[in-house]
Enzyme design. Structure first.
Site, PDB file in Angstrom:
ATOM      1  N   HIS A  55      50.642  20.603  -3.410  1.00  0.00           N
ATOM      2  CA  HIS A  55      49.266  20.464  -3.920  1.00  0.00           C
ATOM      3  C   HIS A  55      49.145  21.124  -5.287  1.00  0.00           C
ATOM      4  O   HIS A  55      48.205  21.860  -5.560  1.00  0.00           O
ATOM      5  CB  HIS A  55      48.260  21.072  -2.928  1.00  0.00           C
ATOM      6  CG  HIS A  55      48.063  20.208  -1.708  1.00  0.00           C
ATOM      7  ND1 HIS A  55      47.455  18.983  -1.770  1.00  0.00           N
ATOM      8  CD2 HIS A  55      48.392  20.395  -0.411  1.00  0.00           C
ATOM      9  CE1 HIS A  55      47.420  18.450  -0.548  1.00  0.00           C
ATOM     10  NE2 HIS A  55      47.995  19.280   0.296  1.00  0.00           N
ATOM     11  N   ASP A  95      50.773  24.034   2.848  1.00  0.00           N
ATOM     12  CA  ASP A  95      50.623  22.826   3.663  1.00  0.00           C
ATOM     13  C   ASP A  95      51.087  21.583   2.905  1.00  0.00           C
ATOM     14  O   ASP A  95      51.121  21.567   1.680  1.00  0.00           O
ATOM     15  CB  ASP A  95      49.148  22.641   4.080  1.00  0.00           C
ATOM     16  CG  ASP A  95      48.234  22.526   2.871  1.00  0.00           C
ATOM     17  OD1 ASP A  95      48.446  23.269   1.901  1.00  0.00           O
ATOM     18  OD2 ASP A  95      47.313  21.686   2.888  1.00  0.00           O
ATOM     19  N   GLU A  96      51.449  20.566   3.667  1.00  0.00           N
ATOM     20  CA  GLU A  96      51.673  19.215   3.156  1.00  0.00           C
ATOM     21  C   GLU A  96      52.568  19.219   1.910  1.00  0.00           C
ATOM     22  O   GLU A  96      52.133  18.881   0.814  1.00  0.00           O
ATOM     23  CB  GLU A  96      50.316  18.556   2.854  1.00  0.00           C
ATOM     24  CG  GLU A  96      49.450  18.464   4.109  1.00  0.00           C
ATOM     25  CD  GLU A  96      48.050  17.896   3.867  1.00  0.00           C
ATOM     26  OE1 GLU A  96      47.543  17.194   4.736  1.00  0.00           O
ATOM     27  OE2 GLU A  96      47.457  18.188   2.795  1.00  0.00           O
ATOM     28  N   VAL A  97      53.817  19.621   2.137  1.00  0.00           N
ATOM     29  CA  VAL A  97      54.766  19.716   1.018  1.00  0.00           C
ATOM     30  C   VAL A  97      55.860  18.662   1.190  1.00  0.00           C
ATOM     31  O   VAL A  97      56.820  18.880   1.935  1.00  0.00           O
ATOM     32  CB  VAL A  97      55.403  21.128   0.956  1.00  0.00           C
ATOM     33  CG1 VAL A  97      56.296  21.250  -0.283  1.00  0.00           C
ATOM     34  CG2 VAL A  97      54.335  22.215   0.953  1.00  0.00           C
ATOM     35  N   GLU A  99      52.251  25.116   8.267  1.00  0.00           N
ATOM     36  CA  GLU A  99      53.554  24.610   7.814  1.00  0.00           C
ATOM     37  C   GLU A  99      54.488  25.752   7.402  1.00  0.00           C
ATOM     38  O   GLU A  99      55.700  25.555   7.334  1.00  0.00           O
ATOM     39  CB  GLU A  99      53.386  23.659   6.625  1.00  0.00           C
ATOM     40  CG  GLU A  99      52.851  22.283   6.993  1.00  0.00           C
ATOM     41  CD  GLU A  99      51.342  22.170   6.887  1.00  0.00           C
ATOM     42  OE1 GLU A  99      50.664  23.192   7.092  1.00  0.00           O
ATOM     43  OE2 GLU A  99      50.844  21.064   6.625  1.00  0.00           O
TER      44      GLU A  99
END
Ligand code: ACM
Length: 630
Positions: A280, A342-344, A394
């Site tokens: 992000h 998160d969300e990598v 995560e």
């Protein structure tokens, strides 16, 4: 609730009538009457009689620390009642009467979260509010909730003894200002409401792919470039993408950040900044492309989603992040720093010679371990400055950093795993804590990011998983509601998504599980709509009671008795498929709907609150069941 009761409730100004009229009208009172306080206090014992609060009531605050609470209380009394109380910097003596005393005292040692404990003793002669400075602050919120919504020269407060302390130490609200930002004034209003409902942690999501929102003096391009996107996603045209063609951006200066932090601190609220890494990060890469694994150039993201371009695990990246975090830590005095995590996506790392070299050098088996190594290195730096790292769940992947706290959002599994490893946990699962979900059926709500989360489900949440043993359960430090702003481009949309769900969340966070009861909560909530209205909040007007989404009628007619939980609202309805407006039939008495087998009737209701705001259109399908004869 009848119209008569509604009228009286409105008169009472948000407290159940037995409370405010007890002293005036009747001397005999029902001891079981519950005060309309949210979150519900741990213990409350109603007494006889009442205390008369007026501008003659004196406020005793004998020590200097307490004087700050006295001044905050007076500010609120001025807003609510139209006057301040004269303050005396001493303790009352025997000859004093009709006073409110703020007493600083260490709370009883056997209570949980002691520093936030308070006792509030109201008797006909005096009000004593006792606790630490923080405890007193929470007692003040309880006291303020006992006051009428409308100003009055003289207020009778029901006598009561309250002893109260919170269930959890982390009672959080998150706000994403990366996708859409809000003014400092809005944040202050948000913080006021959080404090009024005894929430104590504001998680400020300050960096995103779509915008970097915090001034960093060492890297001015973060905000000059990373703070601005050329356009945003038009409505919901994510895939295929259509942009709205309108540049969007902005950021908070360090002076503004300090202003928010100090405003929050005065309200006993900790601000936890979030600086997303290693993912992000596209806005940061737009400003400093040398931190990526590929040459770029990059642009600040305009679409919503998850993006492949993340920080490369280079020495340049760590140098940059350490400098950024050093400035951030200087601005936020709280112990925690949220680093996202998160969300990598690992695509870039898989194809990067540099990332693969780091993996070989450090003996890391895969890119998940590389992420874990990345976060451990950041944690070491943060810990060396005396701060603690928190990240989304995560950060468990590839191994948790030694001292990290986990914020469990993809359900509770991450939180459970972390607690079992002896790490602290904040529960924030999408199922119960994501306030960007709609509050009713999708077709009746406008701004949801995904899913449906009604207030009853929020209220039902218990953040302590029964599967954990008592030692592990102790690691669950609290919970948090999150507001992601992809579809919340205006402040009133954020208010709509936050209220009244925040009130349910506050009771989950504060009140012991055995003290919670939804029926009691909804009754008390009814008394809070006028307060939300008074605060100028665009809260969601709830569905009327007596209006199920589907009715299986068993007779030739079906009678509906509707009521709005918002006292003083007007309801308008249609039965002919047209969308109701204020020219439609007004609901004034129970509605008798004719039903015929094979013909569904669609009842649509619009509620208009006393301040003139319109609800979403609420629908009910009335279907003749087999029992209805032609
Ligand atoms: C998250 O919702 N991506 C933490």
């Amino acid at each position: 609730m009848s119209y008569q009761v509604l009228a009286v409730l409105a008169l009472c100004g948000g407290i159940f009538c037995a409370n405010s009229f007890a002293g005036e009208a009747k001397k005999t009172v029902n001891k079981s009457v519950e005060l309309a306080i949210i979150p519900k206090p741990a213990n409350q014992q109603m007494g006889q009689g009442s205390f008369s609060l007026s501008n003659k009531t004196r406020l005793f605050a004998s020590d200097t620390a307490t004087l700050s609470n006295a001044s905050l209380l007076n500010d609120r009394l001025q807003q609510t009642l139209g006057f301040r109380l004269p303050v005396l910097a001493r303790s009352p003596d025997k000859s004093d009467s009709n006073y409110l005393q703020l007493k600083t005292e260490a709370p009883a040692a056997n209570l949980k979260n002691q520093d936030e404990t308070y006792t509030l003793a109201i008797n006909p002669r005096s009000i004593a509010l006792t606790g630490s400075i923080t405890g007193q602050f929470y007692g003040m919120q309880t006291l303020l909730q006992m006051l009428p919504v409308k100003a009055g020269a003289l207020t009778h407060l029901r006598t009561v003894n309250i002893t109260d302390s919170p269930r959890f130490s982390w009672r959080g609200m998150h706000l994403d200002v990366g996708r859409h930002m809000v003014s400092v004034e809005f944040i202050k209003k948000f913080l006021d409401q959080m404090a009024f409902y005894k929430m104590n942690t504001f998680h400020w999501h300050l960096t995103e792919d779509q915008g970097w929102r915090i001034e960093i003096k060492t890297y001015p391009k973060l905000t000059e470039v990373g703070g601005w996107r050329k356009e945003s996603t038009l409505k919901r045209h994510v895939e295929p993408y259509i942009g709205d063609g309108k540049p969007y951006g902005g950021f908070y200066t360090q002076e503004q950040i300090k202003e928010v932090v100090s405003y929050a601190a005065a309200r006993h609220t900790t601000v936890v900044p979030e600086i997303e890494l290693p993912g992000h990060a596209q806005a940061a890469l737009a400003a400093y492309p040398e931190l990526a694994c590929t040459p770029g150039p990059f642009e600040v993201a305009t679409n919503w989603g998850i993006f492949d371009d993340i920080y490369c695990p280079s020495e340049a990246t760590f140098h940059f992040l350490e400098n950024v975090l050093t400035e951030v830590m200087a601005l936020f005095p709280g112990q925690y720093l949220h680093i996202g995590g998160d969300e990598v996506p690992k695509t870039r790392w898989k194809n990067s010679a540099l990332a693969q070299d780091v993996m070989r050098r450090e003996g890391l088996k895969n890119e998940e371990e590389l992420q874990s190594w990345f976060i451990r290195r950041i944690e070491k730096f943060i810990n060396s400055k005396g701060k603690r790292l928190i990240g989304w769940d995560e950060i468990l992947e590839g191994g948790l950093a030694p001292n990290a706290t986990v914020m469990s959002w993809r359900g509770e599994d991450g939180g459970i795993a972390a607690a079992r490893q002896g790490h602290d946990v904040i529960m924030s699962p999408t199922s119960h804590c994501y306030f960007d979900a709609g509050q009713g059926p999708k077709e009746q709500e406008s701004w949801e990011l995904s899913g449906e989360l009604g207030i009853e489900k929020v209220y039902a949440y218990n953040p302590i998983p029964a599967i954990l043993n008592s030692e592990e359960q102790r690691h669950i430090k609290g919970l948090q509601a999150n507001i992601w702003t992809e579809y919340l481009s205006k402040p009133e949309m954020i208010e709509y998504m936050t209220f009244p769900r925040l009130l349910a969340m506050s009771e989950v966070a504060w009140t012991a599980q055995q003290g919670k009861e939804y029926a009691s909560f909804t009754k008390r909530l009814g008394a809070h709509y006028p307060r939300l209205q008074q605060a100028g909040l665009a809260y969601r007007i709830p569905r009327p009671t007596g209006l199920p989404e589907q009715i299986n009628a068993t007779d030739k007619t079906h009678t509906l008795s509707l009521d709005s939980p918002v006292a003083g609202s007007k309801m308008y309805y249609t039965l002919d498929g047209t969308v109701p407006n204020t020219s439609s039939a007004r609901y004034l008495r129970p509605l008798v709907v004719k039903v015929k087998p094979g013909q569904d009737r669609l009842l649509q209701v619009l509620t208009v609150s006393p301040d003139g705001r319109h609800s979403a259109i609420q629908r009910s399908i009335i279907r003749a069941s087999g029992a209805v004869q032609k």
